[in-house]
Design a protein around this motif. Structure first.
Motif, PDB file in Angstrom:
ATOM      1  N   LEU A  98       0.803  -1.224   0.000  1.00  0.00           N
ATOM      2  CA  LEU A  98       0.000   0.000   0.000  1.00  0.00           C
ATOM      3  C   LEU A  98       0.837   1.276   0.000  1.00  0.00           C
ATOM      4  CD1 LEU A  98      -2.750  -1.096   2.564  1.00  0.00           C
ATOM      5  CD2 LEU A  98      -2.995  -0.866   0.086  1.00  0.00           C
ATOM      6  N   LEU A  99       2.157   1.138  -0.003  1.00  0.00           N
ATOM      7  CA  LEU A  99       3.016   2.311   0.116  1.00  0.00           C
ATOM      8  C   LEU A  99       2.876   3.252  -1.080  1.00  0.00           C
ATOM      9  CD1 LEU A  99       5.108   3.654   1.932  1.00  0.00           C
ATOM     10  CD2 LEU A  99       6.887   2.326   0.789  1.00  0.00           C
ATOM     11  N   LEU A 100       2.791   2.705  -2.278  1.00  0.00           N
ATOM     12  CA  LEU A 100       2.625   3.553  -3.459  1.00  0.00           C
ATOM     13  C   LEU A 100       1.320   4.334  -3.403  1.00  0.00           C
ATOM     14  CD1 LEU A 100       3.898   1.143  -6.235  1.00  0.00           C
ATOM     15  CD2 LEU A 100       4.828   3.414  -5.778  1.00  0.00           C
ATOM     16  N   LEU A 101       0.234   3.666  -3.016  1.00  0.00           N
ATOM     17  CA  LEU A 101      -1.050   4.357  -2.887  1.00  0.00           C
ATOM     18  C   LEU A 101      -0.989   5.392  -1.770  1.00  0.00           C
ATOM     19  CD1 LEU A 101      -4.009   4.658  -3.711  1.00  0.00           C
ATOM     20  CD2 LEU A 101      -4.570   2.848  -2.068  1.00  0.00           C
ATOM     21  N   GLY A 102      -0.315   5.051  -0.671  1.00  0.00           N
ATOM     22  CA  GLY A 102      -0.173   6.000   0.427  1.00  0.00           C
ATOM     23  C   GLY A 102       0.517   7.275   0.004  1.00  0.00           C
ATOM     24  N   GLY A 103       1.521   7.148  -0.863  1.00  0.00           N
ATOM     25  CA  GLY A 103       2.198   8.339  -1.365  1.00  0.00           C
ATOM     26  C   GLY A 103       1.283   9.201  -2.207  1.00  0.00           C
ATOM     27  N   ARG A 104       0.455   8.560  -3.043  1.00  0.00           N
ATOM     28  CA  ARG A 104      -0.499   9.315  -3.858  1.00  0.00           C
ATOM     29  C   ARG A 104      -1.528  10.027  -2.978  1.00  0.00           C
ATOM     30  NH1 ARG A 104       2.710   9.146  -7.396  1.00  0.00           N
ATOM     31  NH2 ARG A 104       2.542   8.030  -9.385  1.00  0.00           N
TER      32      ARG A 104
ATOM     33  N   ALA B 194      -1.178  11.034   0.094  1.00  0.00           N
ATOM     34  CA  ALA B 194      -0.531  12.163   0.773  1.00  0.00           C
ATOM     35  C   ALA B 194      -0.401  13.361  -0.156  1.00  0.00           C
ATOM     36  CB  ALA B 194       0.847  11.736   1.288  1.00  0.00           C
ATOM     37  N   ASP B 195       0.000  13.111  -1.392  1.00  0.00           N
ATOM     38  CA  ASP B 195       0.178  14.206  -2.347  1.00  0.00           C
ATOM     39  C   ASP B 195      -1.145  14.863  -2.722  1.00  0.00           C
ATOM     40  OD1 ASP B 195       2.868  14.323  -2.523  1.00  0.00           O
ATOM     41  OD2 ASP B 195       3.059  13.253  -4.408  1.00  0.00           O
ATOM     42  N   TYR B 196      -2.154  14.043  -2.978  1.00  0.00           N
ATOM     43  CA  TYR B 196      -3.403  14.566  -3.531  1.00  0.00           C
ATOM     44  C   TYR B 196      -4.356  15.088  -2.456  1.00  0.00           C
ATOM     45  CZ  TYR B 196      -1.928  11.985  -7.726  1.00  0.00           C
ATOM     46  OH  TYR B 196      -1.227  11.490  -8.809  1.00  0.00           O
ATOM     47  N   TRP B 197      -4.435  14.395  -1.339  1.00  0.00           N
ATOM     48  CA  TRP B 197      -5.405  14.729  -0.290  1.00  0.00           C
ATOM     49  C   TRP B 197      -4.870  15.766   0.686  1.00  0.00           C
ATOM     50  CZ3 TRP B 197      -6.684  12.102   4.818  1.00  0.00           C
ATOM     51  CH2 TRP B 197      -7.985  12.415   5.236  1.00  0.00           C
ATOM     52  N   GLY B 198      -3.541  15.814   0.813  1.00  0.00           N
ATOM     53  CA  GLY B 198      -2.900  16.715   1.757  1.00  0.00           C
ATOM     54  C   GLY B 198      -1.967  15.931   2.665  1.00  0.00           C
TER      55      GLY B 198
ATOM     56  N   SER C 173       0.476  20.810   2.948  1.00  0.00           N
ATOM     57  CA  SER C 173       0.891  20.995   1.560  1.00  0.00           C
ATOM     58  C   SER C 173       0.338  19.836   0.751  1.00  0.00           C
ATOM     59  CB  SER C 173       2.421  21.032   1.433  1.00  0.00           C
ATOM     60  OG  SER C 173       2.971  19.758   1.721  1.00  0.00           O
ATOM     61  N   LYS C 174       0.122  20.067  -0.551  1.00  0.00           N
ATOM     62  CA  LYS C 174      -0.320  18.985  -1.425  1.00  0.00           C
ATOM     63  C   LYS C 174      -0.009  19.345  -2.863  1.00  0.00           C
ATOM     64  CE  LYS C 174      -5.167  20.509  -1.738  1.00  0.00           C
ATOM     65  NZ  LYS C 174      -6.565  20.075  -1.555  1.00  0.00           N
ATOM     66  N   ALA C 175      -0.046  18.337  -3.723  1.00  0.00           N
ATOM     67  CA  ALA C 175       0.229  18.556  -5.131  1.00  0.00           C
ATOM     68  C   ALA C 175      -0.977  19.195  -5.800  1.00  0.00           C
ATOM     69  CB  ALA C 175       0.559  17.228  -5.810  1.00  0.00           C
ATOM     70  N   GLU C 176      -0.704  20.080  -6.736  1.00  0.00           N
ATOM     71  CA  GLU C 176      -1.790  20.753  -7.452  1.00  0.00           C
ATOM     72  C   GLU C 176      -2.027  20.066  -8.800  1.00  0.00           C
ATOM     73  OE1 GLU C 176      -3.469  22.976  -5.933  1.00  0.00           O
ATOM     74  OE2 GLU C 176      -2.118  23.158  -4.201  1.00  0.00           O
TER      75      GLU C 176
ATOM     76  N   PRO D  91      19.629  13.656  -5.566  1.00  0.00           N
ATOM     77  CA  PRO D  91      18.530  12.753  -5.819  1.00  0.00           C
ATOM     78  C   PRO D  91      17.266  13.170  -5.084  1.00  0.00           C
ATOM     79  CG  PRO D  91      20.060  11.764  -4.260  1.00  0.00           C
ATOM     80  CD  PRO D  91      20.689  13.044  -4.723  1.00  0.00           C
ATOM     81  N   ALA D  92      16.165  13.004  -5.750  1.00  0.00           N
ATOM     82  CA  ALA D  92      14.881  13.327  -5.097  1.00  0.00           C
ATOM     83  C   ALA D  92      14.523  12.223  -4.131  1.00  0.00           C
ATOM     84  CB  ALA D  92      13.802  13.458  -6.159  1.00  0.00           C
ATOM     85  N   LEU D  93      14.082  12.611  -2.925  1.00  0.00           N
ATOM     86  CA  LEU D  93      13.758  11.643  -1.910  1.00  0.00           C
ATOM     87  C   LEU D  93      12.278  11.621  -1.582  1.00  0.00           C
ATOM     88  CD1 LEU D  93      16.737  12.267   0.508  1.00  0.00           C
ATOM     89  CD2 LEU D  93      16.451  10.345  -1.028  1.00  0.00           C
ATOM     90  N   HIS D  94      11.513  12.333  -2.357  1.00  0.00           N
ATOM     91  CA  HIS D  94      10.084  12.457  -2.100  1.00  0.00           C
ATOM     92  C   HIS D  94       9.373  11.154  -2.435  1.00  0.00           C
ATOM     93  CE1 HIS D  94       6.037  13.824  -2.321  1.00  0.00           C
ATOM     94  NE2 HIS D  94       6.004  13.892  -3.652  1.00  0.00           N
ATOM     95  N   LEU D  95       8.519  10.674  -1.550  1.00  0.00           N
ATOM     96  CA  LEU D  95       7.852   9.408  -1.737  1.00  0.00           C
ATOM     97  C   LEU D  95       6.417   9.543  -2.186  1.00  0.00           C
ATOM     98  CD1 LEU D  95       9.005   7.163   1.249  1.00  0.00           C
ATOM     99  CD2 LEU D  95       9.830   7.161  -1.068  1.00  0.00           C
ATOM    100  N   GLY D  96       5.976  10.731  -2.528  1.00  0.00           N
ATOM    101  CA  GLY D  96       4.563  10.892  -2.822  1.00  0.00           C
ATOM    102  C   GLY D  96       4.175  10.446  -4.209  1.00  0.00           C
TER     103      GLY D  96
END
Length: 476
Positions: free
Chosen positions: A61-67, A69-73, A189-192, A471-476
């Motif tokens: 579920l880690l990949l979905l969790g990153g999404r 976090a990015d989309y929902w906040g 913060s979240k992705a736009e 390197p980018a370390l962001h997991l979202g």
């Protein structure tokens, strides 16, 4: 986003605590399992699911969790993850049956899959560049590296001087601190933009890996049994469907271009193999130390520390070697060294001495693992477009957790097969030791396979295998 975010160092403390909790919970129950097994009446097969349920849910579920976090906040996801993790921990701590404990551990892993990417994403947007960013990620990374060792020692302390249940209940204290700190100091913060969830992909990959791991766990009753073959086939089918879905959706959970690159694909495969050994084989070492050698929980926790200490000592040396010789030599020799350590461990006897039969093997393994871990993240991110960096980094962590889940199920089948083959009725220390030895030899073979993968696939000029810039370390 300005680097001078208010309260950024307090934010770092909160997020580092989160990372500690998520990592240590992967190992804190290892030392507690013999007591939990006895109290709840778990079989050897059920016992491994206390660890597998956490690692599988976390990794799948880690990949979905990153999404999410990015989309929902990210702050919102972090707080919800904290609350859920605390509730699941409390449930596991008061569980009255093995099934309850396993389900609670699965929920812990699911909420950890929200917490981990949210925390790292929040760290990324709080410390955007410069010396402060380097310091923040150094602190975060150090805690991530030490978390497993902290979990073993803390699990030993709590199990010996309190009760195994406190290995789960202690999380409630961490959760309260994390919630208060998150509310006070963490900024949202979240992705736009147009953000869509790949829910069908998330469902198929989660159910696919779940079926695969469950099928491997049934192998202790026979590899040719209809239920074993059925669940393994179902898992393969669902994962095949997941790959097909990812080629069709506009915003895939895992863009296939990330894993189809030869070098990155090798890195992900080796990360899964490292997870098989670090999660699977080390659990059976904990059983040997307590059940066969009779070490008290605290001593058993401390007895595992040389592996982590060796990794932390050798990692800076490997880091200095990396730009000189490149990642390929490290990725080829590292798994071989780990395999040598596992072969050494396979020589254990029921009446053996820890300092003679166990300690040297752990130190050898630590040297090899450091050589693997140092270049691994670089290889996983080499050539990744900024838009894919989060998914690539998240999949690196997923690969280790899922590899550990599969490996633990296979090792359990190997162990139970060897013990059953001894024909002694109730397992004797000698039969159990033979089972543990078989597990360590299996781990050694897997690590040799990792070296072969590295030699075959990690090719090209040294400069091409080293990512340019930070390197980018962001997991979202």
């Amino acid at each position: 986003m300005k680097t001078t975010t208010p309260n950024r160092w307090l934010t770092l403390c909160v997020l580092a605590l989160t990372q500690l909790v998520v990592v240590l919970d992967g190992t804190i129950v290892n030392i507690a399992l013999p007591q939990a097994q006895q109290e709840l009446g778990l079989t050897d097969g059920q016992r491994q699911w206390v660890v597998t349920a956490y690692a599988l849910a976390f990794g799948a579920l880690l990949l979905l969790g990153g999404r999410v976090a990015d989309y929902w906040g990210r702050k919102r996801t972090y707080l919800v993850g904290m609350v859920g993790f605390g509730i699941a921990s409390a449930w596991g701590g008061v569980a009255s049956s093995g099934l309850e404990l396993i389900i609670a551990r699965g929920f812990q892993g699911a909420f950890a899959a929200l917490l981990a990417p949210a925390a790292l994403a929040l760290l990324t947007v709080t410390f955007t560049h410069g010396r402060d960013r380097n310091t923040a990620f150094a602190v975060f990374g150090t805690i991530a590296g030490a978390g497993a060792a902290v979990g073993l020692v803390l699990g030993g302390v709590l199990t010996e001087f309190a009760d195994w249940r406190w290995c789960l209940l202690v999380n409630v204290v961490f959760v309260i601190v994390g919630l208060v700190g998150g509310i006070l100091f963490v900024r949202e913060s979240k992705a736009e933009g147009d953000n869509r969830y790949d829910l069908l992909g998330a469902a198929t990959v989660t159910l696919g890996f779940g079926s695969l791991v469950y099928g491997f766990s049934l192998a202790e009753h026979g590899w040719g049994a209809p239920d074993t073959i059925g669940f393994l086939a179902l898992g393969v089918g669902l994962l095949t469907l997941f790959v097909y879905i990812e080629t069709k959706v506009a915003q895939p959970l895992l863009p296939l271009r990330i894993v189809l690159d030869r070098v990155r694909g090798a890195a992900f495969g080796i990360q899964a193999i490292a997870g098989i050994v670090m999660i699977g084989a080390t659990l059976y070492l904990a059983f040997h130390l307590q059940i066969v050698l009779g070490l008290p929980p605290l001593e058993a926790g401390l007895a595992n520390l040389p592996l982590t200490i060796a990794i932390m000592i050798v990692a800076p040396v490997a880091t200095k070697l990396l730009p000189v010789i490149g990642p390929r030599p490290l990725m080829i020799t590292g798994p071989i060294v780990v395999a040598a350590g596992l072969v050494y461990l396979s020589r254990i006897t029921a009446d053996g001495d820890y300092f003679v039969q166990v300690l040297p093997g752990l130190l050898i393994m630590g040297v090899g693992m450091a050589c693997v871990f140092v270049p691994l993240q670089n290889l996983a991110l080499t050539g990744v477009a900024p838009h894919d960096a989060g998914a690539a980094s998240a999949f690196t962590n997923s690969a280790m957790q899922i590899g550990g889940s599969i490996g633990l199920s296979v090792f359990t089948a190997v162990y139970t097969g060897v013990v059953a083959g001894a024909g002694t009725g109730a397992p004797t220390p000698e039969a159990m030791t033979s089972g543990y030895s078989a597990v360590f030899l299996g781990g050694a073979l897997v690590m040799v396979l990792g070296s072969v993968i590295a030699a075959a696939l990690i090719r090209g000029p040294k400069s091409a295998l080293m990512p340019q810039g930070e390197p980018a370390l962001h997991l979202g």
